[in-house]
Design a protein around this motif. Structure first.
Motif, short mmCIF file in Angstrom:
data_model
loop_
_atom_site.label_atom_id
_atom_site.label_comp_id
_atom_site.label_asym_id
_atom_site.label_seq_id
_atom_site.Cartn_x
_atom_site.Cartn_y
_atom_site.Cartn_z
N SER A 106 -4.00 7.91 -1.70
CA SER A 106 -3.04 8.13 -0.61
C SER A 106 -1.64 7.99 -1.19
CB SER A 106 -3.27 7.13 0.52
OG SER A 106 -3.42 5.82 0.00
N ASP A 107 -0.65 8.55 -0.49
CA ASP A 107 0.72 8.61 -1.01
C ASP A 107 1.66 8.70 0.18
OD1 ASP A 107 2.96 8.98 -2.62
OD2 ASP A 107 2.35 10.95 -3.37
N MET A 108 2.73 7.93 0.14
CA MET A 108 3.62 7.82 1.31
C MET A 108 4.98 7.33 0.86
SD MET A 108 2.63 5.32 4.46
CE MET A 108 3.77 4.84 5.73
N GLY A 169 6.29 18.31 -3.12
CA GLY A 169 5.06 17.70 -2.61
C GLY A 169 3.86 18.29 -3.33
N HIS A 170 2.66 17.87 -2.92
CA HIS A 170 1.46 18.17 -3.72
C HIS A 170 0.18 17.95 -2.93
CE1 HIS A 170 1.12 13.75 -4.10
NE2 HIS A 170 2.44 13.81 -4.07
N GLY A 171 -0.89 18.61 -3.40
CA GLY A 171 -2.22 18.27 -2.92
C GLY A 171 -2.58 16.87 -3.41
N LEU A 200 -2.73 17.16 1.89
CA LEU A 200 -1.45 17.45 1.23
C LEU A 200 -0.48 16.29 1.41
CD1 LEU A 200 -0.97 21.06 2.71
CD2 LEU A 200 -2.04 20.48 0.52
N ALA A 201 0.31 16.02 0.39
CA ALA A 201 1.42 15.07 0.52
C ALA A 201 2.70 15.89 0.65
CB ALA A 201 1.48 14.15 -0.70
N VAL A 202 3.26 15.87 1.86
CA VAL A 202 4.50 16.62 2.14
C VAL A 202 5.64 15.62 2.07
CG1 VAL A 202 5.73 18.00 3.86
CG2 VAL A 202 3.25 18.27 3.58
N GLU A 203 6.65 15.90 1.23
CA GLU A 203 7.64 14.85 0.95
C GLU A 203 9.04 15.37 0.69
OE1 GLU A 203 7.10 12.71 -2.73
OE2 GLU A 203 5.37 13.92 -3.28
N PRO A 204 9.76 15.73 1.77
CA PRO A 204 11.16 16.14 1.55
C PRO A 204 12.01 15.03 0.94
CG PRO A 204 10.65 15.95 3.91
CD PRO A 204 9.36 15.83 3.17
N TYR A 233 11.04 11.07 2.66
CA TYR A 233 10.07 10.78 3.73
C TYR A 233 8.79 11.53 3.40
CZ TYR A 233 8.17 9.96 8.38
OH TYR A 233 7.39 9.54 9.44
N GLU A 234 7.70 10.81 3.27
CA GLU A 234 6.44 11.42 2.82
C GLU A 234 5.25 10.87 3.59
OE1 GLU A 234 5.24 10.29 -1.20
OE2 GLU A 234 3.95 12.05 -1.34
N ASN A 235 4.38 11.80 3.98
CA ASN A 235 3.06 11.40 4.49
C ASN A 235 1.99 12.25 3.83
OD1 ASN A 235 3.51 9.37 6.61
ND2 ASN A 235 4.64 11.01 7.63
CO CO Z 1 3.82 12.34 -3.44
#
Ligand code: CO
Ligand code: MF3
Length: 251
Positions: A106-108, A169-171, A200-204, A233-235
Motif C-alpha cells: 500500500s502507498d499513501m 503515480g503508478h500501479g 493504482l497509486a494516484v499521487e499529484p 496527496y496520494e491514495n
Molecule cells: Co506512490
C-alpha cells in the motif's frame, strides 16, 4: 508494459494493507507539532507499521534509508528524515509512507500544516487534495488512464500552480511500483483502458510556483527549483465498473 488485474482474494489483501496504512497515518500524524524532528516521524511510522505485523516497503527501496519520506516546505518528495531537522510553526510537511501486508503493498501521502500556516499554504494543500478527487472521477472501467492525468491538470492549472512532471503515480500490488505510470498532467495519447481489478497509486505533487524540480546532493530529496512550497496527496485506489474504491481512505 503489463498491468496486473487483481483477483478477489488479492483485492481483499490490498484492502487490508491499505486499511492498516490509513490507521498508521492517523496515528503518525498526531505527533506533528513544532519542535519534533523529521526523524521522530519516521521512527513513529516504522514503529506503528511493525506493531501491525507489517513491513515498511520504503525502507531500503533502491537504498532509501527510512520508512517514511518526510518533505518540508519546498521539498516535494523523498525527504530523508533527520534528527536535526526540526519542524517549526508555519511549516508544511508531506508524509509519504507505505507497507507490505501478506505480500501486498500500500502507498499513501498527505501534506499537513505545522501549527498555524499561511492561507497560501493551506490553499496549496487543499487544491492538491481536490486535484486527486478530480482525477479519480475519471478512474473507472472503460475510461482511459490519461483521462485521470488530464482531469488533474485541468483542475490545477487555472490556480497558476506548477504540476511536477518528473515524478508520477503508478500501479501497485505485489510490488510497490508496477505498471502503468500515471502522470499528473495532460498527455497526447489516451493511455491504457482501465479495467476492474487494477490497483493504482494516484499521487499529484503540486508546486505553488513553477513545475521544475531538482535533486539535492543526498540523491533523494526532490525540491522545487524556485524554492516555492510543494504539496502531495496520494491514495491507493481500486478500479471497478463504476466509482473507484479508495483503499487508503477509512470509511
Ligand atoms: Co506512490
Ligand atoms: N512514495 C513513493 C511513491 O509514491 C515511493 C518512495 S520510494 C522511497 O511512489 F524509496 F523513497 F521510499
Amino acid at each position: 508494459m503489463s498491468v496486473s488485474i487483481k483477483s478477489p482474494a488479492e483485492i481483499a489483501l490490498m484492502r487490508e494493507s491499505c486499511r492498516i496504512l490509513s490507521e498508521v497515518f492517523d496515528e503518525m500524524s498526531k505527533i506533528i507539532e513544532p519542535g519534533i524532528s523529521t526523524k521522530d516521524i519516521d521512527r513513529e511510522g516504522e514503529r506503528l507499521i511493525r506493531s501491525y505485523g507489517c513491513i515498511p516497503n520504503f525502507l531500503n527501496y533502491n537504498g532509501y534509508p527510512a520508512s517514511v519520506c518526510v518533505s518540508v516546505n519546498d521539498e516535494v518528495v523523498h525527504g530523508i528524515p533527520r534528527k536535526h531537522h526540526k519542524l517549526k510553526e508555519g511549516d508544511i510537511v508531506s508524509l509519504d509512507c507505505g507497507l507490505i501486508y501478506k505480500g501486498y503493498h500500500s502507498d499513501m501521502a498527505r501534506t499537513y500544516g505545522v501549527g498555524e500556516i499561511s492561507e497560501e499554504a493551506q490553499k496549496l494543500i487543499d487544491v492538491t487534495k481536490q486535484s486527486f478527487f478530480e482525477g479519480i472521477k475519471m478512474a473507472k472501467a472503460g475510461n482511459y488512464l490519461y483521462d485521470i492525468s488530464a482531469a488533474i491538470d485541468d483542475y490545477v492549472t487555472p490556480f497558476g500552480y506548477g504540476i511536477v512532471k518528473d515524478l508520477v503515480g503508478h500501479g501497485i500490488g505485489t510490488s510497490l511500483h508496477e505498471d502503468p505510470q500515471i502522470p499528473n498532467f495532460k498527455q497526447k495519447r489516451k493511455g491504457i483502458k482501465l479495467e476492474p481489478g487494477m490497483t493504482l497509486a494516484v499521487e499529484p505533487m503540486i508546486n505553488a510556483g513553477g513545475w521544475e524540480v531538482c535533486w539535492l546532493d543526498d540523491d533523494w530529496t526532490v525540491v522545487t527549483e524556485d524554492g516555492s512550497l510543494s504539496a502531495h496527496y496520494e491514495n491507493t485506489i481500486l478500479i471497478t465498473e463504476d466509482e473507484p474504491e479508495i483503499l487508503t481512505l477509512k470509511l
